[in-house]
Design a protein around this motif. Structure first.
Motif, PDB file in Angstrom:
ATOM      1  N   ASN A 119       0.815  -1.219   0.000  1.00  0.00           N
ATOM      2  CA  ASN A 119       0.000   0.000   0.000  1.00  0.00           C
ATOM      3  C   ASN A 119       0.850   1.271   0.000  1.00  0.00           C
ATOM      4  OD1 ASN A 119      -2.221  -1.660   0.123  1.00  0.00           O
ATOM      5  ND2 ASN A 119      -2.496  -1.432   2.324  1.00  0.00           N
ATOM      6  N   ILE A 139       4.598   3.818  -4.470  1.00  0.00           N
ATOM      7  CA  ILE A 139       4.137   4.972  -5.234  1.00  0.00           C
ATOM      8  C   ILE A 139       3.575   4.514  -6.581  1.00  0.00           C
ATOM      9  CG2 ILE A 139       5.726   6.546  -4.076  1.00  0.00           C
ATOM     10  CD1 ILE A 139       7.437   6.499  -6.670  1.00  0.00           C
ATOM     11  N   ASP A 140       2.762   5.365  -7.183  1.00  0.00           N
ATOM     12  CA  ASP A 140       2.179   5.033  -8.479  1.00  0.00           C
ATOM     13  C   ASP A 140       3.221   5.144  -9.592  1.00  0.00           C
ATOM     14  OD1 ASP A 140      -0.323   4.600  -7.293  1.00  0.00           O
ATOM     15  OD2 ASP A 140      -0.763   6.736  -7.363  1.00  0.00           O
ATOM     16  N   ALA A 141       4.083   6.135  -9.515  1.00  0.00           N
ATOM     17  CA  ALA A 141       5.145   6.342 -10.504  1.00  0.00           C
ATOM     18  C   ALA A 141       6.031   7.492 -10.047  1.00  0.00           C
ATOM     19  CB  ALA A 141       4.550   6.679 -11.872  1.00  0.00           C
ATOM     20  N   ARG A 158       7.396  10.988 -10.177  1.00  0.00           N
ATOM     21  CA  ARG A 158       6.814  12.201 -10.771  1.00  0.00           C
ATOM     22  C   ARG A 158       7.812  13.340 -10.693  1.00  0.00           C
ATOM     23  NH1 ARG A 158       3.070  14.289  -7.649  1.00  0.00           N
ATOM     24  NH2 ARG A 158       3.499  12.978  -5.880  1.00  0.00           N
ATOM     25  N   HIS A 173       6.998   1.611 -16.333  1.00  0.00           N
ATOM     26  CA  HIS A 173       6.829   0.650 -15.239  1.00  0.00           C
ATOM     27  C   HIS A 173       7.154  -0.746 -15.759  1.00  0.00           C
ATOM     28  CE1 HIS A 173       5.396  -1.557 -11.902  1.00  0.00           C
ATOM     29  NE2 HIS A 173       4.231  -1.854 -12.397  1.00  0.00           N
ATOM     30  N   SER A 194       6.447  -4.156 -14.953  1.00  0.00           N
ATOM     31  CA  SER A 194       5.609  -5.017 -14.109  1.00  0.00           C
ATOM     32  C   SER A 194       6.252  -6.376 -13.855  1.00  0.00           C
ATOM     33  CB  SER A 194       4.223  -5.191 -14.731  1.00  0.00           C
ATOM     34  OG  SER A 194       4.337  -5.749 -16.015  1.00  0.00           O
ATOM     35  N   ARG A 249       8.729  -2.169  -6.317  1.00  0.00           N
ATOM     36  CA  ARG A 249       8.279  -1.789  -7.649  1.00  0.00           C
ATOM     37  C   ARG A 249       9.434  -1.055  -8.331  1.00  0.00           C
ATOM     38  NH1 ARG A 249       2.646   0.896  -7.375  1.00  0.00           N
ATOM     39  NH2 ARG A 249       2.058  -1.266  -7.071  1.00  0.00           N
ATOM     40  N   GLU A 307       4.056  11.252  -1.206  1.00  0.00           N
ATOM     41  CA  GLU A 307       3.063  10.214  -1.516  1.00  0.00           C
ATOM     42  C   GLU A 307       3.104   9.086  -0.476  1.00  0.00           C
ATOM     43  OE1 GLU A 307       1.926   7.198  -5.184  1.00  0.00           O
ATOM     44  OE2 GLU A 307       3.093   8.996  -5.644  1.00  0.00           O
ATOM     45  N   LYS A 366       0.232   7.864   2.281  1.00  0.00           N
ATOM     46  CA  LYS A 366      -0.220   6.468   2.326  1.00  0.00           C
ATOM     47  C   LYS A 366       0.085   5.840   3.686  1.00  0.00           C
ATOM     48  CE  LYS A 366       0.022   5.631  -2.617  1.00  0.00           C
ATOM     49  NZ  LYS A 366       0.440   4.707  -3.661  1.00  0.00           N
TER      50      LYS A 366
END
Length: 185
Positions: free
Chosen positions: A36, A39-41, A43, A50, A52, A64, A176, A180
């Motif tokens: 959780n 980070i999403d990406a 920035r 990404h 995966s 990630r 970020e 979270k």
């Protein structure tokens, strides 16, 4: 054993997974998964792809990775059963202590990044090419979690981040993660 295969190179990497609970990370207490906190990406500097095929969620540890050219930016987040266990891990098992072959020539290196909300933070550089840092990482603790951001610059990559760009990416990532982490407590 899990095999991760790179679609670009066809090279397989075998990884042996060890349950973090067996290593004493969670201290027998349940906590929210660190996935959780990923980070999403990155920035703030260019476009990152990404990968995966290089994403893992091992319960108490998650990671990630993103690529820009052949350089990479990686996040690893670990969860612990208590703040004291996370503090102990942060202070005694920094990345350069557990992987000295990866993190060579370590020095403190503050490039102006901030990690808002982190309880403890270190900025490091290792493996230099002349005066340029080739591996740079942030090691932070947020309560019962440790988070590591690593940027590895490949000398063959002409799109190296400047210190200002890297500081922006790390600062954005830190904000970020802090947001979270507050939701994971």
């Amino acid at each position: 054993m899990v095999k991760i295969k790179s679609p670009a190179t066809g090279v397989a990497l075998a990884i042996i997974l060890v349950a973090p609970a067996a290593c004493g990370k969670n201290g027998g207490q349940a906590q929210r998964p660190p996935v959780n906190l990923l980070i999403d990406a990155p920035r703030g500097a260019g476009v990152w792809r990404h990968t995966s095929w290089w994403e893992q969620d091992k319960g108490n540890s998650a990671s990630r990775r993103w690529l820009r050219g052949v350089s990479d930016f990686t996040e690893i987040a670990d969860a612990f059963g208590s703040v004291d266990a996370a503090k102990d891990h942060f202070r005694n098992l920094a990345p350069e202590k557990i992987s000295p072959d990866v993190y060579r020539g370590v020095k403190n290196d503050d490039i102006g990044a901030t990690m808002d909300g982190a309880d403890e933070v270190e900025f490091k550089c290792g493996e230099t090419n002349g005066s340029a840092c080739m591996t740079w990482w942030t090691w932070a603790r947020y309560g019962k979690y440790t988070v590591q951001f690593t940027y590895r610059h490949d000398p063959a990559d002409a799109t190296a981040l400047t210190d200002t760009e890297l500081a922006m990416i790390v600062s954005n990532a830190g904000r970020e993660v802090a947001k979270k982490a507050r939701g994971n407590s």
